[in-house]
Design a protein around this motif. Structure first.
Motif, PDB file in Angstrom:
ATOM      1  N   TYR A  10       0.753  -1.333  -0.156  1.00 63.73           N
ATOM      2  CA  TYR A  10      -0.168  -0.178  -0.011  1.00 63.73           C
ATOM      3  C   TYR A  10       0.964   1.235   0.014  1.00 63.73           C
ATOM      4  O   TYR A  10       1.659   1.533   0.892  1.00 63.73           O
ATOM      5  CB  TYR A  10      -0.914   0.049   1.183  1.00 63.73           C
ATOM      6  CG  TYR A  10      -1.987   1.234   1.384  1.00 63.73           C
ATOM      7  CD1 TYR A  10      -2.775   1.445   0.436  1.00 63.73           C
ATOM      8  CD2 TYR A  10      -1.584   2.123   2.243  1.00 63.73           C
ATOM      9  CE1 TYR A  10      -3.740   2.537   0.737  1.00 63.73           C
ATOM     10  CE2 TYR A  10      -2.263   3.232   2.414  1.00 63.73           C
ATOM     11  CZ  TYR A  10      -3.424   3.443   1.520  1.00 63.73           C
ATOM     12  OH  TYR A  10      -4.268   4.492   1.667  1.00 63.73           O
TER      13      TYR A  10
ATOM     14  N   TYR B  86      -0.728  -7.351  -4.574  1.00 63.41           N
ATOM     15  CA  TYR B  86      -1.256  -6.050  -5.279  1.00 63.41           C
ATOM     16  C   TYR B  86      -0.208  -5.212  -4.973  1.00 63.41           C
ATOM     17  O   TYR B  86       0.349  -5.040  -3.613  1.00 63.41           O
ATOM     18  CB  TYR B  86      -2.524  -5.689  -5.107  1.00 63.41           C
ATOM     19  CG  TYR B  86      -3.541  -6.741  -5.889  1.00 63.41           C
ATOM     20  CD1 TYR B  86      -3.877  -6.431  -7.041  1.00 63.41           C
ATOM     21  CD2 TYR B  86      -4.367  -7.660  -5.272  1.00 63.41           C
ATOM     22  CE1 TYR B  86      -4.720  -7.299  -7.822  1.00 63.41           C
ATOM     23  CE2 TYR B  86      -5.209  -8.386  -5.545  1.00 63.41           C
ATOM     24  CZ  TYR B  86      -5.247  -8.270  -7.122  1.00 63.41           C
ATOM     25  OH  TYR B  86      -6.236  -9.170  -7.660  1.00 63.41           O
TER      26      TYR B  86
ATOM     27  N   ILE C 166      -0.821  -0.798  -4.803  1.00 63.18           N
ATOM     28  CA  ILE C 166      -1.619   0.563  -4.991  1.00 63.18           C
ATOM     29  C   ILE C 166      -1.094   1.614  -4.551  1.00 63.18           C
ATOM     30  O   ILE C 166      -0.778   1.853  -3.407  1.00 63.18           O
ATOM     31  CB  ILE C 166      -3.247   0.192  -4.447  1.00 63.18           C
ATOM     32  CG1 ILE C 166      -4.036   1.365  -4.787  1.00 63.18           C
ATOM     33  CG2 ILE C 166      -2.983   0.137  -2.731  1.00 63.18           C
ATOM     34  CD1 ILE C 166      -5.432   1.165  -4.354  1.00 63.18           C
ATOM     35  N   SER C 167      -0.900   2.672  -5.331  1.00 62.44           N
ATOM     36  CA  SER C 167      -0.201   3.728  -5.044  1.00 62.44           C
ATOM     37  C   SER C 167      -0.574   5.099  -6.001  1.00 62.44           C
ATOM     38  O   SER C 167      -1.815   4.841  -6.708  1.00 62.44           O
ATOM     39  CB  SER C 167       1.351   3.849  -5.135  1.00 62.44           C
ATOM     40  OG  SER C 167       1.791   4.714  -4.372  1.00 62.44           O
TER      41      SER C 167
ATOM     42  N   GLU D 117      -7.321   6.002  -2.879  1.00 61.76           N
ATOM     43  CA  GLU D 117      -6.289   5.104  -2.605  1.00 61.76           C
ATOM     44  C   GLU D 117      -6.494   3.996  -1.569  1.00 61.76           C
ATOM     45  O   GLU D 117      -6.717   2.729  -1.626  1.00 61.76           O
ATOM     46  CB  GLU D 117      -5.085   5.753  -2.207  1.00 61.76           C
ATOM     47  CG  GLU D 117      -3.794   4.685  -2.068  1.00 61.76           C
ATOM     48  CD  GLU D 117      -2.722   5.501  -1.800  1.00 61.76           C
ATOM     49  OE1 GLU D 117      -1.585   4.854  -1.874  1.00 61.76           O
ATOM     50  OE2 GLU D 117      -2.775   6.735  -1.160  1.00 61.76           O
TER      51      GLU D 117
ATOM     52  N   LYS E  35      -9.964   1.804  -2.447  1.00 58.29           N
ATOM     53  CA  LYS E  35      -9.359   0.653  -3.190  1.00 58.29           C
ATOM     54  C   LYS E  35      -8.492  -0.367  -2.764  1.00 58.29           C
ATOM     55  O   LYS E  35      -8.950  -1.500  -2.846  1.00 58.29           O
ATOM     56  CB  LYS E  35      -8.410   1.049  -4.653  1.00 58.29           C
ATOM     57  CG  LYS E  35      -8.420   0.217  -5.459  1.00 58.29           C
ATOM     58  CD  LYS E  35      -9.398  -0.611  -6.150  1.00 58.29           C
ATOM     59  CE  LYS E  35      -8.920  -1.462  -7.308  1.00 58.29           C
ATOM     60  NZ  LYS E  35     -10.149  -1.841  -7.942  1.00 58.29           N
ATOM     61  N   ALA E  36      -7.701   0.012  -1.671  1.00 58.90           N
ATOM     62  CA  ALA E  36      -7.113  -1.113  -0.872  1.00 58.90           C
ATOM     63  C   ALA E  36      -8.112  -1.770  -0.008  1.00 58.90           C
ATOM     64  O   ALA E  36      -7.967  -3.061   0.152  1.00 58.90           O
ATOM     65  CB  ALA E  36      -5.958  -0.533   0.143  1.00 58.90           C
TER      66      ALA E  36
ATOM     67  N   GLY F  53      -5.075  -6.052 -12.119  1.00 56.90           N
ATOM     68  CA  GLY F  53      -4.700  -4.834 -11.820  1.00 56.90           C
ATOM     69  C   GLY F  53      -4.815  -3.817 -13.193  1.00 56.90           C
ATOM     70  O   GLY F  53      -5.010  -4.430 -14.119  1.00 56.90           O
TER      71      GLY F  53
ATOM     72  N   SER G  88      -1.071  -3.836 -10.274  1.00 56.81           N
ATOM     73  CA  SER G  88      -0.924  -2.333  -9.612  1.00 56.81           C
ATOM     74  C   SER G  88      -2.338  -1.593 -10.060  1.00 56.81           C
ATOM     75  O   SER G  88      -2.726  -1.923 -11.224  1.00 56.81           O
ATOM     76  CB  SER G  88       0.623  -1.889  -9.928  1.00 56.81           C
ATOM     77  OG  SER G  88       1.545  -2.509  -9.435  1.00 56.81           O
ATOM     78  N   PHE G  89      -2.428  -0.863  -9.140  1.00 53.41           N
ATOM     79  CA  PHE G  89      -3.510   0.230  -9.548  1.00 53.41           C
ATOM     80  C   PHE G  89      -2.552   1.584  -9.112  1.00 53.41           C
ATOM     81  O   PHE G  89      -2.278   1.831  -7.797  1.00 53.41           O
ATOM     82  CB  PHE G  89      -4.809   0.132  -8.837  1.00 53.41           C
ATOM     83  CG  PHE G  89      -5.434  -1.218  -8.939  1.00 53.41           C
ATOM     84  CD1 PHE G  89      -6.311  -1.224  -9.926  1.00 53.41           C
ATOM     85  CD2 PHE G  89      -5.118  -2.321  -8.443  1.00 53.41           C
ATOM     86  CE1 PHE G  89      -6.997  -2.378 -10.226  1.00 53.41           C
ATOM     87  CE2 PHE G  89      -5.641  -3.493  -8.697  1.00 53.41           C
ATOM     88  CZ  PHE G  89      -6.733  -3.563  -9.506  1.00 53.41           C
TER      89      PHE G  89
END
Length: 371
Positions: free
Chosen positions: A132, A143, A145-146, A292, A295-296, A311, A325-326
């Motif tokens: 994260y 995953y 996410i950032s 963000e 989504k996590a 992703g 990834s996102f």
């Protein structure tokens, strides 16, 4: 990412693991389009954040994440811990969560390399890990996410260079670079993005510093030394976040530098926005933390339910592993668009305007149309 607000230090992993049964339920409406199910109805979800010198984690990431989990899974429990800038402490916190039976870990690592051992331990227990905000250097991240973190650095440096040119600061003039923590992969990307702009701008980097743990006090001390060394040669300061920017500004003011040269920032912290209104800080980068964090939370519930949505892209770790990834898009903020970014999004809550526009900043708020 203001001279940082000091958060309460939590002494042990047991105390840190604040568990609460969450309430309110709705079908998952996150971008993955999935919904909660009985598989995750009583799941424990671990949330590990890296430090307490960066105001956003306690003020935004944690509450947004827990609220979204509550809406998706009313009987799920969020176990929370903040590493307080200590990789060993984060390791202990993660191990305690793994022992307690978490079904998913959402981990914002203080040290992206050291945190790989957490991922390894989680894998042995078949516990997926969401990397994260900061990327963990492990091929086993489920995953990432950032935000587009090179873009963050590009936005900061572009705003700074454009400001210098607008003010007719001659080519060859000097910039100090106050970078982020050397243990944070994001800081490496911010720096890379910033150098891609500054190095070809005609301005020169007088000196640069990787700030341990993003500590504003250490940024302030370093800038103080550079003022003694370079004096009036300093025409701008690239600071990687609002905390280090606040430290740099404190050093400049303590040295009676007037006017304060343009200073960048990141995270749109309340104190950073107020410094922008006061004319002490030139800009910050706004990262919409709510989507963000939400989504996590959505991904955590998906994983708890045995689902693995694809992703939007892949991002490579330092060792070359491709992680699903996102990535969200950051926005540069100056006095010109405070109203249409942090105020419009109610970034500090429903009373964002009153929080920003205290008596000391009311005139500036009126000037820049913040209402």
């Amino acid at each position: 990412m203001k001279i940082a607000t000091t958060r309460a230090v939590i002494a042990t992993a047991a105390i840190l693991l604040t568990a609460g049964t969450l309430t309110a339920c709705s079908n998952g409406s996150g971008s993955s389009g999935s919904t909660s199910s009985s598989n995750a109805s009583k799941a424990k979800i671990g949330l590990l954040l890296p430090d307490s010198v960066t105001a956003r984690y306690e003020a935004a990431d944690k509450p947004f994440f827990t609220a979204k989990v509550a809406s998706l899974c009313p009987d799920c429990t969020v176990l929370y811990a903040n590493a307080d800038g200590d990789a060993s402490k984060q390791q202990q916190q993660a191990e305690s969560m793994i022992t307690s039976g978490v079904k998913v870990l959402v981990l914002d690592p203080f040290d992206g390399e050291a945190a790989a051992s957490i991922v390894n331990e989680a894998k042995l227990k078949k516990i997926p890990v969401i990397s994260y905000d900061r990327l963990i250097d492990s091929p086993d991240d489920s995953y990432y996410i950032s935000f587009d973190n090179e873009k963050v650095g590009e936005l900061q440096a572009t705003a700074l260079v454009d400001k210098l040119k607008k003010d007719n600061v001659p080519a060859g003039s000097g910039i100090l670079m106050v970078n982020g923590s050397p243990t944070d992969n994001n800081a490496t990307l911010f720096k890379k993005g910033a150098h891609s702009v500054i190095d070809s701008s005609g301005y020169k980097v007088l000196a640069e510093y990787d700030t341990p743990g993003w500590d504003p006090a250490q940024a302030q001390n370093w800038v103080s030394g550079q003022i003694t060394k370079f004096g009036s040669q300093i025409k701008a300061v690239y600071a990687a976040n609002d905390g280090t920017g606040g430290g740099a500004i404190a050093a400049l003011k303590a040295a009676n530098v007037n006017p304060v040269p343009p200073v960048t920032g990141q995270d749109a912290e309340l104190a950073g926005i107020q410094r922008i209104l006061a004319g002490d800080q030139y800009m910050t980068v706004y990262k919409a933390i709510q989507p963000e964090a939400e989504k996590a939370a959505q991904l955590a519930i998906d994983l708890a339910n045995g689902k693995s949505p694809k992703g939007d892209t892949t991002v490579n770790t330092a060792k070359g592993a491709a992680i699903q990834s996102f990535l969200l898009q950051p926005v540069a903020v100056t006095t010109d668009n405070i109203e249409t970014t942090v105020v419009k999004d109610k970034f500090y809550g429903a009373d964002s305007v009153s929080q920003i526009c205290t008596a000391a900043y009311q005139a500036a708020c009126t000037k820049y149309g913040i209402k």
